[in-house]
Design an enzyme around this catalytic site. Structure first.
Site, short mmCIF file in Angstrom:
data_model
loop_
_atom_site.label_atom_id
_atom_site.label_comp_id
_atom_site.label_asym_id
_atom_site.label_seq_id
_atom_site.Cartn_x
_atom_site.Cartn_y
_atom_site.Cartn_z
NE ARG A 1 -9.59 -2.54 -19.74
CZ ARG A 1 -8.45 -3.20 -19.97
NH1 ARG A 1 -8.14 -3.59 -21.19
NH2 ARG A 1 -7.64 -3.50 -18.97
CG ASN B 1 1.74 6.56 -5.50
OD1 ASN B 1 1.97 5.96 -4.46
ND2 ASN B 1 2.22 6.14 -6.67
CB ALA C 1 2.57 -5.02 -7.68
CE LYS D 1 4.87 4.80 -1.41
NZ LYS D 1 3.52 4.24 -1.61
CG ASN E 1 6.18 8.20 -3.89
OD1 ASN E 1 6.90 7.20 -3.97
ND2 ASN E 1 4.89 8.13 -3.64
CG ASN F 1 8.65 8.03 -7.73
OD1 ASN F 1 9.45 7.32 -7.11
ND2 ASN F 1 7.37 7.74 -7.76
CG ASN G 1 13.87 3.17 -7.81
OD1 ASN G 1 13.51 3.92 -8.70
ND2 ASN G 1 13.00 2.51 -7.05
CB SER H 1 5.14 4.20 -9.96
OG SER H 1 5.27 5.36 -9.13
CD GLU I 1 -0.22 8.45 -9.24
OE1 GLU I 1 -1.33 8.12 -8.78
OE2 GLU I 1 0.83 7.86 -8.97
#
Length: 278
Positions: free
Chosen positions: A10, A78, A104, A157, A161, A165, A175, A225, A237
């Site tokens: 990497r 998250n 982002a 948060k 989510n 999500n 969304n 995400s 997640e």
């Protein structure tokens, strides 16, 4: 500032690319940030952990020996669960939790698109005073606010989510398209408010319906995400979002049929696509 990459391959790819590329308001700029691998011997006094929640423990364990006594570790994961696990691994360090509403995404390797202005809530779960380096964020123009109630922010948060999500994944939509599923979103928010209150997080429940709708409208053109993870065939997640919330509800004796059913539907959806469901 140094970027820490997982291995030599990497690092070579990063150097070949010539650093990071940031796209903001249609303008692209190159950021030649020095990079190194995990096994570099240089001591670390402040570490920013920006990986996925399920990678956080492993990432921190791989670099823990490089942390100086009293090092500060900023956790940007998250959901909930990974932050507490990392803090338990590092009793000699000061773990600082961050809840960000900035947007982002990566459009290619080592390239990031800044997609939405937000703020960064920063706090210490032990409620110790704010560090002096916060002023550096002011100089850098990074919006932030120190809070003694960072866990309230993380629970809020988490609820946001969980309300948005998973539904974008199951409906395969942006969304904003959740506005066509208003009844489903409202019922889910009703249950989330009950769960938050029963779990001892009443502040995180205040005005949740309104904020969920505001986020849906403000990020109408965005893909969540979790949606992006599924499309790109990455592990989600789910365990740190719906999983954490459903387990917390059960622990407090709170019935959460909609959240549990949503979790089961998402697990089935992920398995059908051949993706990890944990």
């Amino acid at each position: 500032m140094r970027l820490i990459l997982r291995n030599e391959a990497r690092l070579k790819a990063y150097n070949a690319k010539g650093g990071l590329t940031l796209s903001e308001q249609g303008q692209r700029q190159s950021l030649d940030i020095p990079a190194q691998t995990l096994d570099d011997p240089q001591p670390i006094a402040r570490l920013l952990v920006a990986c996925k929640a399920y990678d956080a423990e492993r990432a921190v364990t791989s670099i823990a020996s490089r942390l100086v006594p009293g090092a500060e570790v900023l956790l940007l994961q998250n959901g909930l669960g990974s932050q507490q696990a990392v803090a338990a691994l590092l009793p000699q360090a000061r773990c600082i939790f961050v809840s960000s509403t900035e947007g982002a995404f990566r459009d290619e390797d080592f390239s990031v698109v800044f997609a939405g202005q937000g703020t960064n809530w920063v706090g210490d779960a032990q409620q110790r005073p704010a560090p002096a380096w916060l002023y550096d964020l002011v100089l850098a123009g990074i919006p932030h606010q120190w809070t003694a109630d960072i866990l309230d922010r993380l629970w809020r948060k988490l609820a946001l989510n969980c309300a948005i999500n998973p539904l974008t994944v199951l409906h395969g939509c942006r969304n904003g398209e959740l506005q066509a599923h208003e009844d489903e979103v409202t019922a889910l928010c009703d249950e989330l408010v009950t769960v938050l209150e029963r779990c001892g997080q009443p502040q995180a429940a205040v005005g949740l319906h309104e904020e969920v709708n505001r986020v849906i409208e403000a990020t109408a053109a965005n893909y969540s995400s979790m949606y992006q993870d599924v499309v790109q065939r990455r592990r989600t997640e789910i365990s740190y979002l719906l999983g954490y919330l459903c387990i917390a509800a059960a622990r407090h004796g709170c019935q959460a049929p909609l959240l549990n059913r949503l979790r089961e539907q998402l697990i089935e959806h992920l398995k059908a696509k051949g993706l990890p469901s944990d």
